[in-house]
Structure formats: structure tokens, C-alpha cells
Design an enzyme around this catalytic site. Structure first.
Site, PDB file in Angstrom:
ATOM      1  N   SER A   1      16.022 -47.101  23.431  1.00 35.87           N
ATOM      2  CA  SER A   1      14.762 -47.165  23.667  1.00 35.87           C
ATOM      3  C   SER A   1      13.740 -48.660  23.717  1.00 35.87           C
ATOM      4  O   SER A   1      12.908 -48.551  24.269  1.00 35.87           O
ATOM      5  CB  SER A   1      13.776 -46.171  22.672  1.00 35.87           C
ATOM      6  OG  SER A   1      14.152 -46.702  21.356  1.00 35.87           O
TER       7      SER A   1
ATOM      8  N   LYS B   1       7.713 -48.166  26.776  1.00 34.11           N
ATOM      9  CA  LYS B   1       6.507 -47.864  26.484  1.00 34.11           C
ATOM     10  C   LYS B   1       5.611 -48.123  27.571  1.00 34.11           C
ATOM     11  O   LYS B   1       4.253 -47.655  27.695  1.00 34.11           O
ATOM     12  CB  LYS B   1       5.942 -48.464  25.186  1.00 34.11           C
ATOM     13  CG  LYS B   1       6.281 -47.972  23.783  1.00 34.11           C
ATOM     14  CD  LYS B   1       5.624 -46.356  23.739  1.00 34.11           C
ATOM     15  CE  LYS B   1       6.049 -46.113  22.278  1.00 34.11           C
ATOM     16  NZ  LYS B   1       5.251 -44.756  21.906  1.00 34.11           N
TER      17      LYS B   1
END
Length: 422
Positions: free
Chosen positions: A315, A59
Site C-alpha cells: 500500500s 491514497k
């Protein structure tokens, strides 16, 4: 999937510009072949380790690319974002690097580990506001704040600059891969920023690669939208996979993913939990639930990926250790090894001993026992949790309970009752 025309598609030059901007800010994470999974699926399984970013998720890429592109007037009244954790950390560290003040709205159930990480990365440049039960609740509160005080909103996924930042993951994979071609990439989907960006890069540079989007069973917002041929808001979602649980994906992301993704699949939360445990026990890799999504889907493609080159995006690794008990519980339930019953005990001495010695097998384990003695009743009842060695042991166990009149009810398939036990 039906072809549609999108109003926005990430331009490869813009993604390359984002990659340049992120040099020294986001890590070029390794692409590593995993021995365990490669052997299990008879394929070349590579992990793209975005969990090794400083903020322990990808992110940072989208957040920094967006915030660094803002004009002076856009940051004059500060910025606002909403996040279940990982986007918040990306925004927080970006605010500190760029010396911009920000307010971060997070759902109240967000794991404390993520909240503390956000505060650590942002230091004095950010304030955290916990509000609402879901991402969407926090989102509405954040938008109200923006409108009231004329602040700039940093969307976690439905934004061109954010998508282009996340797309740099795809650039790196193509640059790092020592195999040709890459047959499959499995990518987790929450709001769709990563899947939209990455799939666009592969469509331009490696169009033969099949991009498979993976969602948790309790929050299949992208799959539902694609099936409905319109971006669809889910009425309710399961929040366990907090990094990928949104009621509605981004409009930009939906249009891109509908066109680019080869398939979108769901995985059960219990399967995700088993993947988390396997990664820790076999590879000493700690991942959060969303970080295990891509690997959890491989079993559904076991025949398709044999002998193929496969990349799975790991992720994120922002997992709260206090969730370990729940993760183990969900994994056992998914494997059909953990079962809850209402057991009837006759009001006589030795009833419990009889249950243990006559009903339970040598490998069965009592993990939960809740009993309250009632007066003036022929039978007392207890809520009992049992862990079995094999799923095949369940039917013989229930048969013995009924034969000896201990069976009251089976609770695993009664969600209204079962939710109080988990």
C-alpha cells in the site's frame, strides 16, 4: 461473518467513473508475481505495487476523486484534511493539480519524511499543522477548524467518493490478473477505505475471491468492531504502523467490511518489521510499516494458500530512513534474538571479564551496556542488551547467569521498564 445490510455500497459504475477521472492523475500500478514469496509459500503470490504511485501510496486515488467532485461553494472557504501522511500527500498533490487551497492537520509524531513530502507535493497550495499525539487528536483539531471557518473536510476514509477512488485498485487487479481465479486478496486496514472499496469491487466481479483484511496488533480497530458487532473506538493504540493506526474505523467502512471481508487478522509489529527488512534485502523494495501488512499475514494462511493465486496490496513506501534502527530492533525482539537483562556484577576486579568469557556464548553479542558504579554495595548492576544467534540459546544463557550469580532480572517481559530501552 454475520451478514448485515449496509446503508451505502459502492456502485460499480461510480467506481468505473472514478477510474476514468483518475486517468493521468494516478498511475495504473503493476501487478507483479514475486518469486521469493511464491517459492516460500508454494503459491502464486502477486504484489499490487501501490508504493509506485507518484505519492508512493494508493491514497491519491480517493483524495483526488473526492476533491475533484466538490462544488464551487464547497471550496470557497478552502478545504481541510487530517492524515498520518499518505492521505495528506494525496490531498496535497490534488490541491496543486486543481489549484485549491488546503490546510492539512497531521499528528505531531508523524515521520519527518512524510511531512516534507506533503509540503513538496502541495507547494504553495497547502499549509501543514502538526498537532496532538495521535490521528484522533489531529482529527478533532481539524474538525474544530472546519466548524470555526466553514471549511470543507476531506475525510481520509469514511467518505463515499474516497471509498470509490480507493476501489479502483480492485478494478485494476481484476483487469491485470493473468490467472483465474484470484483465490485470495490480502489488504491492509487502517480506517477501512481501501478494504471497503476493493472488497465491494471483488464482490461484484469476482465473488469467489476471499478478501482478508490485515491490521497491526497494536491497533485492531476493525477486528474489534466486527467482534463487537458495532463500530468500536479503541481506548489506546500503538502508533508504530502510522499508516494504519486509528482508534476507530469509518462507519461506512465498518458496515461494508463486516459484510464483505472473509476474515480480519492481526500481525505483530515485530513481524511487520521483519517483512520490511526482508523486502529490502531480498527484493530491493522499500515499504513503510503499513505497506508490509498484507505480506506479514501470509504465514497465518500458509496451508490455505498453497497452490493458490494470491494478491497482496503493497500500500505504500513512505518510510523514514531514521526509523531503520527501530525497525531492526523490533524485528530482532520478535524473532526472540534480542534480550535485555539487569546483570549483577560483584565489586571486584575481573567481574566483567568473567561475564564475557564464562557466561556469553561464542556467538552472543553485547549490543547495549549501561552501568553505574555504586559505593558501599556488594554488587553493582548494569542494564545489558544481548543479541543471540538462535532463540534456543536463551535458556542456557539464563541458567549460566543464575549459576554464577550474575542474573538480576529479565526485562523483555516487563513493558513498564522495557519501554525506556526501545
Amino acid at each position: 461473518m454475520e451478514n448485515v445490510t449496509t446503508t451505502y455500497k459502492p456502485n460499480l459504475k461510480d467506481v468505473e467513473a472514478a477510474a476514468e477521472k483518475l486517468k493521468g492523475i494516478a498511475s495504473v500500478t503493476p501487478l507483479i508475481k514475486n518469486t521469493q514469496y511464491s517459492k516460500q509459500f508454494d503459491a502464486n503470490i502477486f504484489f499490487k505495487r501501490e508504493d509506485l504511485q507518484e505519492v508512493r501510496s494508493y491514497k491519491i486515488r480517493g483524495a483526488y476523486n473526492k476533491i475533484s467532485s466538490l462544488s464551487a461553494s464547497q471550496i470557497e472557504n478552502e478545504i481541510v484534511c487530517v492524515s498520518a501522511g499518505n492521505h495528506a500527500q494525496g490531498v496535497a498533490i490534488s490541491c496543486k493539480i486543481l489549484k485549491i487551497k488546503g490546510t492539512i492537520f497531521m499528528p505531531s509524531p508523524t515521520p519527518n519524511q512524510k511531512i516534507e513530502q506533503v509540503k513538496m507535493f502541495g507547494e504553495d497550495y497547502i499549509d501543514v499543522v502538526l498537532i496532538g499525539d495521535t490521528f484522533d487528536d489531529a482529527y478533532h483539531a481539524a474538525m474544530t477548524e472546519c466548524e470555526r471557518l466553514n471549511k470543507t473536510f476531506i475525510h481520509p476514509f469514511d467518505d463515499e467518493k474516497v471509498i470509490e477512488g480507493q476501489a479502483t485498485v480492485g478494478l485494476e487487479i481484476i483487469d491485470q490478473a493473468k490467472v483465474d481465479p484470484i483465490h485470495y486478496v490480502f489488504v491492509p486496514i487502517g480506517g477501512g477505505g481501501l478494504s471497503a472499496g476493493l472488497s465491494s469491487v471483488f464482490k461484484a466481479l469476482s465473488p469467489q475471491t476471499k478478501i482478508i483484511g490485515v491490521e497491526p496488533k497494536g491497533a485492531p480497530s476493525m477486528l474489534t468492531s466486527i467482534k463487537n458487532n458495532r463500530n468500536t473506538r479503541l481506548k489506546t493504540i500503538e502508533n508504530f504502523v502510522d499508516g494504519a493506526a486509528v482508534k476507530r474505523v469509518g462507519d461506512l467502512n465498518f458496515a461494508i467490511c463486516k459484510e464483505n471481508l472473509h476474515d480480519v487478522v492481526m500481525v505483530d509489529e515485530g513481524k511487520i518489521c521483519q517483512t520490511i527488512l526482508d523486502l529490502y534485502n531480498k527484493d530491493a523494495i522499500v515499504v513503510e510499516p503499513a505497506g508490509a501488512l498484507s505480506l506479514s499475514a501470509l504465514e497465518q494462511f500458509s496451508e490455505d494458500i498453497k497452490g493458490k493465486n494470491v494478491v497482496c496490496i503493497i500500500s505504500g513506501s513512505n518510510n523514514d530512513i531514521t526509523r531503520t534502527a527501530e525497525i531492526k530492533e523490533r524485528a530482532l525482539l520478535y524473532a526472540n534474538l534480542k534480550h535485555y537483562f539487569i546483570i549483577k556484577f560483584p565489586q571486584r576486579a575481573g567481574a566483567l571479564r568473567e561475564f564475557v568469557t564464562t557466561i556469553l556464548g561464542p556467538d552472543d553479542d553485547i549490543t547495549h551496556f549501561e552501568y553505574t558504579k555504586k559505593v558501599n554495595r556488594e554488587n553493582d548492576v548494569a542494564v545489558v542488551g544481548l543479541q543471540l544467534k538462535s532463540p534456543k540459546d536463551l535458556d542456557p544463557l539464563i541458567t549460566k547467569m543464575k549459576l554464577h550469580d550474575f542474573f538480576g532480572d529479565y526485562l523483555n517481559d516487563k513493558p513498564d521498564l522495557f519501554q525506556f530501552l526501545i
